[in-house]
Design a protein around this motif. Structure first.
Motif, PDB file in Angstrom:
ATOM      1  N   TYR A  44       0.887  -1.165   0.000  1.00 27.24           N
ATOM      2  CA  TYR A  44       0.000   0.000   0.000  1.00 27.24           C
ATOM      3  C   TYR A  44       0.923   1.212   0.000  1.00 27.24           C
ATOM      4  O   TYR A  44       1.734   1.375   0.912  1.00 27.24           O
ATOM      5  N   ALA A  45       0.859   2.042  -1.048  1.00 30.93           N
ATOM      6  CA  ALA A  45       1.812   3.148  -1.181  1.00 30.93           C
ATOM      7  C   ALA A  45       1.106   4.476  -1.442  1.00 30.93           C
ATOM      8  O   ALA A  45       0.262   4.575  -2.331  1.00 30.93           O
ATOM      9  N   ASP A  46       1.484   5.475  -0.655  1.00 29.33           N
ATOM     10  CA  ASP A  46       1.028   6.851  -0.875  1.00 29.33           C
ATOM     11  C   ASP A  46       2.220   7.650  -1.363  1.00 29.33           C
ATOM     12  O   ASP A  46       3.267   7.699  -0.712  1.00 29.33           O
ATOM     13  N   ASP A  47       2.071   8.272  -2.522  1.00 31.00           N
ATOM     14  CA  ASP A  47       3.165   9.022  -3.127  1.00 31.00           C
ATOM     15  C   ASP A  47       2.866  10.508  -3.079  1.00 31.00           C
ATOM     16  O   ASP A  47       2.254  11.062  -3.992  1.00 31.00           O
ATOM     17  N   ASN A  48       3.274  11.178  -1.998  1.00 32.23           N
ATOM     18  CA  ASN A  48       3.156  12.622  -1.853  1.00 32.23           C
ATOM     19  C   ASN A  48       1.801  13.134  -2.316  1.00 32.23           C
ATOM     20  O   ASN A  48       1.675  13.757  -3.356  1.00 32.23           O
ATOM     21  N   VAL A  49       0.789  12.841  -1.541  1.00 28.57           N
ATOM     22  CA  VAL A  49      -0.581  13.203  -1.890  1.00 28.57           C
ATOM     23  C   VAL A  49      -0.852  14.619  -1.365  1.00 28.57           C
ATOM     24  O   VAL A  49      -1.205  14.813  -0.217  1.00 28.57           O
ATOM     25  N   PRO A  50      -0.660  15.645  -2.215  1.00 26.73           N
ATOM     26  CA  PRO A  50      -0.731  17.024  -1.725  1.00 26.73           C
ATOM     27  C   PRO A  50      -2.129  17.479  -1.335  1.00 26.73           C
ATOM     28  O   PRO A  50      -2.263  18.407  -0.560  1.00 26.73           O
ATOM     29  N   GLN A  51      -3.167  16.832  -1.837  1.00 27.58           N
ATOM     30  CA  GLN A  51      -4.510  17.307  -1.520  1.00 27.58           C
ATOM     31  C   GLN A  51      -4.943  16.964  -0.095  1.00 27.58           C
ATOM     32  O   GLN A  51      -5.922  17.472   0.394  1.00 27.58           O
ATOM     33  N   LEU A  52      -4.199  16.093   0.574  1.00 26.48           N
ATOM     34  CA  LEU A  52      -4.537  15.755   1.949  1.00 26.48           C
ATOM     35  C   LEU A  52      -3.616  16.511   2.899  1.00 26.48           C
ATOM     36  O   LEU A  52      -2.395  16.417   2.799  1.00 26.48           O
ATOM     37  N   ALA A  53      -4.197  17.249   3.822  1.00 20.02           N
ATOM     38  CA  ALA A  53      -3.423  18.113   4.701  1.00 20.02           C
ATOM     39  C   ALA A  53      -2.418  17.339   5.543  1.00 20.02           C
ATOM     40  O   ALA A  53      -1.341  17.848   5.841  1.00 20.02           O
ATOM     41  N   ASP A  54      -2.742  16.113   5.920  1.00 17.98           N
ATOM     42  CA  ASP A  54      -1.827  15.371   6.789  1.00 17.98           C
ATOM     43  C   ASP A  54      -0.808  14.545   6.016  1.00 17.98           C
ATOM     44  O   ASP A  54       0.018  13.855   6.592  1.00 17.98           O
ATOM     45  N   GLY A  55      -0.842  14.603   4.688  1.00 17.71           N
ATOM     46  CA  GLY A  55       0.136  13.901   3.876  1.00 17.71           C
ATOM     47  C   GLY A  55      -0.148  12.433   3.656  1.00 17.71           C
ATOM     48  O   GLY A  55       0.584  11.759   2.949  1.00 17.71           O
ATOM     49  N   TYR A  56      -1.180  11.914   4.291  1.00 15.14           N
ATOM     50  CA  TYR A  56      -1.550  10.516   4.092  1.00 15.14           C
ATOM     51  C   TYR A  56      -2.622  10.452   3.019  1.00 15.14           C
ATOM     52  O   TYR A  56      -3.411  11.366   2.855  1.00 15.14           O
ATOM     53  N   GLY A  57      -2.650   9.382   2.273  1.00 18.97           N
ATOM     54  CA  GLY A  57      -3.567   9.289   1.164  1.00 18.97           C
ATOM     55  C   GLY A  57      -4.433   8.050   1.190  1.00 18.97           C
ATOM     56  O   GLY A  57      -4.563   7.380   2.216  1.00 18.97           O
ATOM     57  N   PRO A  58      -4.993   7.736   0.055  1.00 18.58           N
ATOM     58  CA  PRO A  58      -5.948   6.636  -0.042  1.00 18.58           C
ATOM     59  C   PRO A  58      -5.345   5.264   0.258  1.00 18.58           C
ATOM     60  O   PRO A  58      -6.060   4.356   0.691  1.00 18.58           O
ATOM     61  N   ALA A  59      -4.049   5.103   0.063  1.00 20.44           N
ATOM     62  CA  ALA A  59      -3.448   3.793   0.348  1.00 20.44           C
ATOM     63  C   ALA A  59      -3.523   3.471   1.837  1.00 20.44           C
ATOM     64  O   ALA A  59      -3.765   2.326   2.221  1.00 20.44           O
ATOM     65  N   LEU A  60      -3.341   4.472   2.681  1.00 27.07           N
ATOM     66  CA  LEU A  60      -3.448   4.234   4.119  1.00 27.07           C
ATOM     67  C   LEU A  60      -4.872   3.820   4.485  1.00 27.07           C
ATOM     68  O   LEU A  60      -5.076   2.906   5.281  1.00 27.07           O
ATOM     69  N   ALA A  61      -5.855   4.462   3.881  1.00 25.37           N
ATOM     70  CA  ALA A  61      -7.252   4.093   4.132  1.00 25.37           C
ATOM     71  C   ALA A  61      -7.529   2.659   3.677  1.00 25.37           C
ATOM     72  O   ALA A  61      -8.209   1.896   4.384  1.00 25.37           O
ATOM     73  N   ARG A  62      -6.990   2.269   2.521  1.00 22.44           N
ATOM     74  CA  ARG A  62      -7.170   0.885   2.044  1.00 22.44           C
ATOM     75  C   ARG A  62      -6.485  -0.104   2.977  1.00 22.44           C
ATOM     76  O   ARG A  62      -7.018  -1.183   3.262  1.00 22.44           O
ATOM     77  N   LEU A  63      -5.311   0.254   3.476  1.00 24.73           N
ATOM     78  CA  LEU A  63      -4.602  -0.608   4.417  1.00 24.73           C
ATOM     79  C   LEU A  63      -5.399  -0.779   5.702  1.00 24.73           C
ATOM     80  O   LEU A  63      -5.565  -1.895   6.197  1.00 24.73           O
ATOM     81  N   GLU A  64      -5.911   0.311   6.237  1.00 26.56           N
ATOM     82  CA  GLU A  64      -6.721   0.235   7.458  1.00 26.56           C
ATOM     83  C   GLU A  64      -7.934  -0.669   7.253  1.00 26.56           C
ATOM     84  O   GLU A  64      -8.268  -1.490   8.114  1.00 26.56           O
ATOM     85  N   ALA A  65      -8.578  -0.557   6.112  1.00 29.47           N
ATOM     86  CA  ALA A  65      -9.738  -1.407   5.814  1.00 29.47           C
ATOM     87  C   ALA A  65      -9.322  -2.870   5.696  1.00 29.47           C
ATOM     88  O   ALA A  65     -10.021  -3.766   6.187  1.00 29.47           O
ATOM     89  N   ALA A  66      -8.191  -3.136   5.064  1.00 31.00           N
ATOM     90  CA  ALA A  66      -7.717  -4.513   4.903  1.00 31.00           C
ATOM     91  C   ALA A  66      -7.371  -5.134   6.253  1.00 31.00           C
ATOM     92  O   ALA A  66      -7.667  -6.311   6.505  1.00 31.00           O
ATOM     93  N   ILE A  67      -6.778  -4.366   7.135  1.00 27.98           N
ATOM     94  CA  ILE A  67      -6.450  -4.867   8.466  1.00 27.98           C
ATOM     95  C   ILE A  67      -7.727  -5.163   9.237  1.00 27.98           C
ATOM     96  O   ILE A  67      -7.862  -6.214   9.858  1.00 27.98           O
ATOM     97  N   SER A  68      -8.681  -4.252   9.163  1.00 31.86           N
ATOM     98  CA  SER A  68      -9.960  -4.466   9.851  1.00 31.86           C
ATOM     99  C   SER A  68     -10.700  -5.692   9.322  1.00 31.86           C
ATOM    100  O   SER A  68     -11.406  -6.370  10.054  1.00 31.86           O
TER     101      SER A  68
END
Length: 112
Positions: A44-68
């Protein structure tokens, strides 16, 4: 005995990172898995997602869902850069890992 689930790996490049950051992180997590005798991690890779203020992107959300959903039993974090930024996001991920019995390993600083 339950079938082992594939490991997950979270990669992240932030503003100012070298252009090959994700490639180096990917190589590092693949090598870490090989060294441990594990299958290739699901990346799961986020590559400098500038539109998100915290720098985390959709890959982190997909990872969280996969873990859950119970798809992974181990998480490799590709160096300290993957957890810099918004501590609440990182803590939510780690809490989810704890809740679902997912072991977490932070690879050394040479991976980012």
């Amino acid at each position: 005995m339950a079938q082992p689930r594939p490991p997950a790996a979270y990669l992240r490049a932030t503003e100012g990172c070298a252009p090959d950051t994700l490639a180096r992180q990917h190589a590092a997590v693949a090598e870490a898995a090989r060294w441990r005798g594990w299958p290739t991690p699901v990346v799961y890779a986020d590559d400098n997602v500038p539109q998100l203020a915290d720098g985390y992107g959709p890959a982190l959300a997909r990872l969280e869902a996969a873990i859950s959903a119970g798809r992974h039993d181990t998480l490799l974090l590709a160096g300290p850069a993957t957890v810099r930024g918004n501590p609440a996001r990182v803590m939510r991920l780690l809490a989810s890992c704890t809740k679902h019995g997912v072991a977490v390993e932070l690879l050394g600083p040479g991976t980012a």
